[in-house]
Motif scaffolding. Structure first.
Motif, short mmCIF file in Angstrom:
data_model
loop_
_atom_site.label_atom_id
_atom_site.label_comp_id
_atom_site.label_asym_id
_atom_site.label_seq_id
_atom_site.Cartn_x
_atom_site.Cartn_y
_atom_site.Cartn_z
N ALA A 1 0.86 -1.20 0.00
CA ALA A 1 0.00 0.00 0.00
C ALA A 1 0.89 1.23 0.00
CB ALA A 1 -0.89 0.00 1.23
N GLY B 1 0.42 5.59 0.38
CA GLY B 1 -0.40 6.79 0.50
C GLY B 1 0.26 7.89 -0.30
N SER B 2 0.92 8.83 0.41
CA SER B 2 1.60 9.92 -0.30
C SER B 2 3.08 9.64 -0.53
CB SER B 2 1.45 11.22 0.50
OG SER B 2 0.10 11.52 0.70
N GLY B 3 3.58 8.54 0.02
CA GLY B 3 4.98 8.20 -0.19
C GLY B 3 5.97 9.09 0.54
N THR B 4 5.57 9.63 1.70
CA THR B 4 6.50 10.48 2.46
C THR B 4 7.20 9.72 3.58
OG1 THR B 4 4.86 11.18 4.10
CG2 THR B 4 5.02 12.51 2.09
N GLY B 5 6.92 8.44 3.72
CA GLY B 5 7.51 7.64 4.80
C GLY B 5 9.04 7.71 4.75
N SER C 1 5.38 16.58 10.65
CA SER C 1 5.87 17.77 9.93
C SER C 1 5.53 17.68 8.45
CB SER C 1 7.38 17.91 10.12
OG SER C 1 7.67 18.04 11.48
N SER C 2 5.19 16.49 7.99
CA SER C 2 4.79 16.30 6.60
C SER C 2 3.28 16.47 6.42
CB SER C 2 5.19 14.88 6.16
OG SER C 2 4.65 13.93 7.08
N SER D 1 -0.79 11.21 3.97
CA SER D 1 -2.19 10.78 3.99
C SER D 1 -2.60 10.24 5.36
CB SER D 1 -2.40 9.70 2.93
OG SER D 1 -1.82 8.49 3.35
N ASN E 1 -0.58 7.87 8.00
CA ASN E 1 -0.51 8.19 9.44
C ASN E 1 -0.94 6.99 10.27
OD1 ASN E 1 -1.87 11.62 9.21
ND2 ASN E 1 0.07 10.79 8.56
N SER F 1 1.76 7.70 13.13
CA SER F 1 2.59 8.90 13.09
C SER F 1 2.40 9.80 14.30
CB SER F 1 2.27 9.70 11.83
OG SER F 1 2.62 8.95 10.70
N ALA G 1 -6.04 0.08 4.51
CA ALA G 1 -7.16 0.84 5.08
C ALA G 1 -7.73 1.74 3.99
CB ALA G 1 -6.68 1.68 6.25
C1 LIG Z 1 9.72 16.19 5.69
C2 LIG Z 1 9.09 15.06 6.43
C3 LIG Z 1 8.71 15.25 7.75
C4 LIG Z 1 8.14 14.19 8.44
N1 LIG Z 1 7.77 14.41 9.74
C5 LIG Z 1 7.20 13.42 10.42
C6 LIG Z 1 6.79 13.64 11.78
O1 LIG Z 1 6.92 14.72 12.34
N2 LIG Z 1 6.24 12.59 12.43
C7 LIG Z 1 6.06 11.38 11.83
O2 LIG Z 1 5.55 10.48 12.49
N3 LIG Z 1 6.44 11.15 10.57
C8 LIG Z 1 6.99 12.14 9.84
N4 LIG Z 1 7.38 11.92 8.56
C9 LIG Z 1 7.21 10.58 7.97
C10 LIG Z 1 5.92 10.39 7.13
O3 LIG Z 1 5.46 11.62 6.62
C11 LIG Z 1 4.80 9.76 7.96
O4 LIG Z 1 5.18 8.47 8.35
C12 LIG Z 1 3.45 9.68 7.22
O5 LIG Z 1 2.45 9.18 8.07
C13 LIG Z 1 3.50 8.78 5.99
O6 LIG Z 1 2.29 8.99 5.27
P1 LIG Z 1 2.21 8.68 3.72
O7 LIG Z 1 0.81 8.89 3.29
O8 LIG Z 1 3.23 9.44 2.99
O9 LIG Z 1 2.56 7.14 3.74
P2 LIG Z 1 3.48 6.29 2.76
O10 LIG Z 1 4.90 6.77 2.82
O11 LIG Z 1 2.85 6.21 1.43
O12 LIG Z 1 3.40 4.87 3.46
C14 LIG Z 1 3.93 4.68 4.75
C15 LIG Z 1 3.58 3.26 5.24
O13 LIG Z 1 2.18 3.17 5.39
C16 LIG Z 1 1.65 2.11 4.58
N5 LIG Z 1 0.37 2.63 4.09
C17 LIG Z 1 0.13 3.80 3.43
N6 LIG Z 1 -1.17 3.94 3.21
C18 LIG Z 1 -1.80 2.84 3.73
C19 LIG Z 1 -3.14 2.42 3.82
N7 LIG Z 1 -4.14 3.14 3.33
N8 LIG Z 1 -3.40 1.25 4.43
C20 LIG Z 1 -2.41 0.48 4.93
N9 LIG Z 1 -1.11 0.84 4.87
C21 LIG Z 1 -0.82 2.01 4.29
C22 LIG Z 1 2.68 1.87 3.49
O14 LIG Z 1 2.64 0.54 3.03
C23 LIG Z 1 3.97 2.16 4.26
O15 LIG Z 1 4.35 1.04 5.00
C24 LIG Z 1 7.96 12.94 7.82
C25 LIG Z 1 8.34 12.77 6.49
C26 LIG Z 1 8.89 13.81 5.81
C27 LIG Z 1 9.29 13.60 4.37
#
Ligand SMILES: Cc1cc2nc3c(=O)[nH]c(=O)nc-3n(C[C@H](O)[C@H](O)[C@H](O)COP(=O)(O)OP(=O)(O)OC[C@H]3O[C@@H](n4cnc5c(N)ncnc54)[C@H](O)[C@@H]3O)c2cc1C
Length: 520
Positions: free
Chosen positions: A104, A106-110, A169-170, A175, A179, A184, A240
């Motif tokens: 899965a 979401g926004s790929g910020t992990g 912070s992202s 997404s 989170n 998160s 989810a």
């Molecule tokens: C500049 C920056 C700052 C950040 N600051 C923080 C911070 O302060 N605190 C923090 O906790 N994190 C932070 N992060 C990390 C990241 O943003 C978080 O972990 C965020 O929740 C990831 O969301 P995403 O939608 O990008 O998920 P993705 O990177 O797309 O995926 C993250 C994980 O979630 C899974 N996933 C995604 N969507 C689903 C779904 N719908 N159902 C099941 N699994 C799913 C994926 O398989 C993967 O394992 C930061 C990242 C950046 C780049």
């Protein structure tokens, strides 16, 4: 938790060996017909999902080959841009039918490679699931699709006097699904808690393709806490598709202060004293001299000149309470030796104070060509000792480490600086990064505070957990994902329990052998 946590430095041999064992691109059962099975999935999906949202063109696939941790890259065999829960379910069902792994996204910020694709698998992208279905002021709930952006929930709820409290912070791009999967946190989690405290129920496509609802809206639902199991599971228990989340009332008053200190020890002492005084700030953050230098160069945030550390404290709540706490915080900071103490007088000044902190990760690019964003956590009381030891390691190894941390909850984000063009520098930085995680474990903390384990830290899990611990976690996973197709290669260090297929395990689980548990 491993009582005698085995601590070793991560030398490059270990790293190479661990990496080889932990190849996230390797299919769960490494069969040679993985490509053919994906073609079967593609054929089936063609009748269900429009062609334009089934990506196989290498140029389009390249966009999805990594998440925020760009050091690892794998091209997925197929990307599905799902539009709704039914399309997610159809995709997962097809994957289950053909034993194809899926990931899965979401926004790929992990930042831990959790959404790193599988070379012979399907990447299920949820970013088109963007409907905010309901905002229910009366019971402080929002019903949202999981592709909805975190900040979008707050923006929609603010006119009614509410917001979504978890604030990575992202938050402008990540997404709700991400989170949930990462559990998160963010600067304000000291007072308001991580995502887990703000999710009531989830609609999930299980790895079998079944659509199920986990949890209820009741504050204390009967039965097992299935939402609790799913939150933080990093995409290993299914996808989810929508969530019922809690909304939090906006505080009557917010005060943000910035205090400059000569040393991180002084800033740390002020933090401890603030908490000991019974004050729980909404946020309490420390940046050290290197992090301040980077932030100043990037965004000219006007932090106190010559500071060895700055402390950012945000107080919120009822106006009278905030007034009282503010006086206390000022007194404590002055006693701890602050040489500059200022309060933001309006929203613009507050944003200015936060700008330095929020830009710190990216800003480090101004002072170093390459860096590792590390994430670990220690008990707050261990912070001074851990910071001191980190300083020693940094000097011994000749590797600079900038520190930005959520001091209130002991969550560290050391930024390990290096220049990949310099011979051996990457390996030295990796080694220091591993030693920092060891320090966290030694001091009763953990290898990840809020960024998850993903592909990046799976190899560190045995430093914290025994084999039995890891087996037990996999049994939970197996209950959701008997075939091991949901995000394989993540979280767990090596294929355990027969290549992430726990049911193939020959022996009884140790908990069974000890008569402590049964498997039904
Ligand atoms: C500049 C920056 C700052 C950040 N600051 C923080 C911070 O302060 N605190 C923090 O906790 N994190 C932070 N992060 C990390 C990241 O943003 C978080 O972990 C965020 O929740 C990831 O969301 P995403 O939608 O990008 O998920 P993705 O990177 O797309 O995926 C993250 C994980 O979630 C899974 N996933 C995604 N969507 C689903 C779904 N719908 N159902 C099941 N699994 C799913 C994926 O398989 C993967 O394992 C930061 C990242 C950046 C780049």
């Amino acid at each position: 938790m491993r009582a005698d946590a085995h601590v070793r430095g991560l030398d490059s041999d270990d790293a190479a060996e661990d990496q080889a064992q932990q190849d996230p691109a390797r299919p769960a059962d490494a069969g040679s017909d993985g490509g053919e099975r994906v073609q079967e999935v593609l054929r089936e999906l063609r009748g269900v999902i429009p062609e334009a949202r089934l990506l196989t063109d290498p140029a389009q696939l390249a966009t999805y080959e990594c998440d925020g941790l760009a050091a690892y890259r794998v091209t997925p065999a197929l990307v599905v841009l799902a539009d709704n829960a039914d399309e997610v379910a159809a995709t997962v069902r097809s994957c289950a039918r053909h034993a194809v792994p899926f990931v899965a996204r979401g926004s790929g910020t992990g930042l831990s490679g959790g959404a790193l694709p599988h070379a012979e698998g399907v990447l299920v992208v949820t970013s088109r699931l963007r409907t905010l279905h309901q905002l229910r002021r009366a019971d402080q709930r929002a019903v949202v699709d999981t592709g909805v952006i975190n900040l979008q929930v707050t923006k929609a709820a603010t006119p009614d006097g509410y917001y979504f409290a978890p604030d990575p912070s992202s938050q402008q791009i990540c997404s709700i699904g991400g989170n949930v999967a990462e559990n998160s946190g963010g600067a304000h989690c000291l007072k308001y808690g991580f995502t887990s405290g703000h999710v009531l129920s989830l609609d999930v496509v299980a790895p079998t393709g079944e659509q199920v609802t986990l949890g209820t809206e009741a504050p204390d639902a009967p039965g097992y806490d299935m939402v609790g199991a799913f939150v933080g599971s990093e995409g290993t228990l299914g996808v989810a598709t929508s969530a019922v989340v809690r909304l939090t009332r906006l505080p009557e008053e917010v005060r943000t202060v910035l205090a400059g200190f000569e040393t991180t020890d002084q800033a740390g002492a002020a933090t401890s004293a603030i908490i000991a005084a019974g004050i729980v700030p909404a946020a309490i953050e420390i940046m050290d001299a290197l992090a301040i230098e980077a932030a100043e160069r990037a965004v000219s945030c006007g932090y106190p000149e010559g500071a060895g550390a700055v402390l950012v404290v945000e107080l919120d709540g009822a106006a009278q309470e905030v007034e009282h706490e503010y006086a206390e915080v000022e007194r404590i900071c002055r006693e701890a030796g602050t040489f500059e103490f200022r309060m933001a007088i309006d929203a613009a000044e507050r944003a200015e104070i936060w700008k330095g902190r929020k830009s710190a990760f990216a800003a480090v690019g101004r002072i170093s060509p390459d860096y590792i964003v590390q994430d670990g956590v220690v008990p707050r009381t261990a912070l001074p000792e851990v910071l001191r030891r980190m300083g020693e390691i940094s000097r011994e190894k000749g590797v600079r480490v900038a520190n930005v941390f959520h001091a209130g909850d002991g969550n560290l984000h050391p930024l390990v600086l290096f220049d990949a063009a310099e011979e051996g520098a990457t390996e030295r930085a990796e080694a220091v990064s591993g030693m920092i995680l060891d320090l966290c474990i030694e001091h009763g903390g953990s290898i990840t505070g809020e960024h998850g384990v993903g592909s990046d830290k799976a190899r560190y899990m045995p430093r914290m957990f025994t084999d039995d611990d890891l087996d037990t976690m996999q049994l939970v996973r197996c209950a959701f994902d008997p075939e091991g197709i949901a995000n394989p290669g993540k979280i767990y260090p090596t294929p355990r329990l027969c290549g992430e297929r726990p049911r193939v395990r020959q022996d009884a689980h140790p908990a069974q052998q000890a008569g402590l548990a049964e498997i039904f």
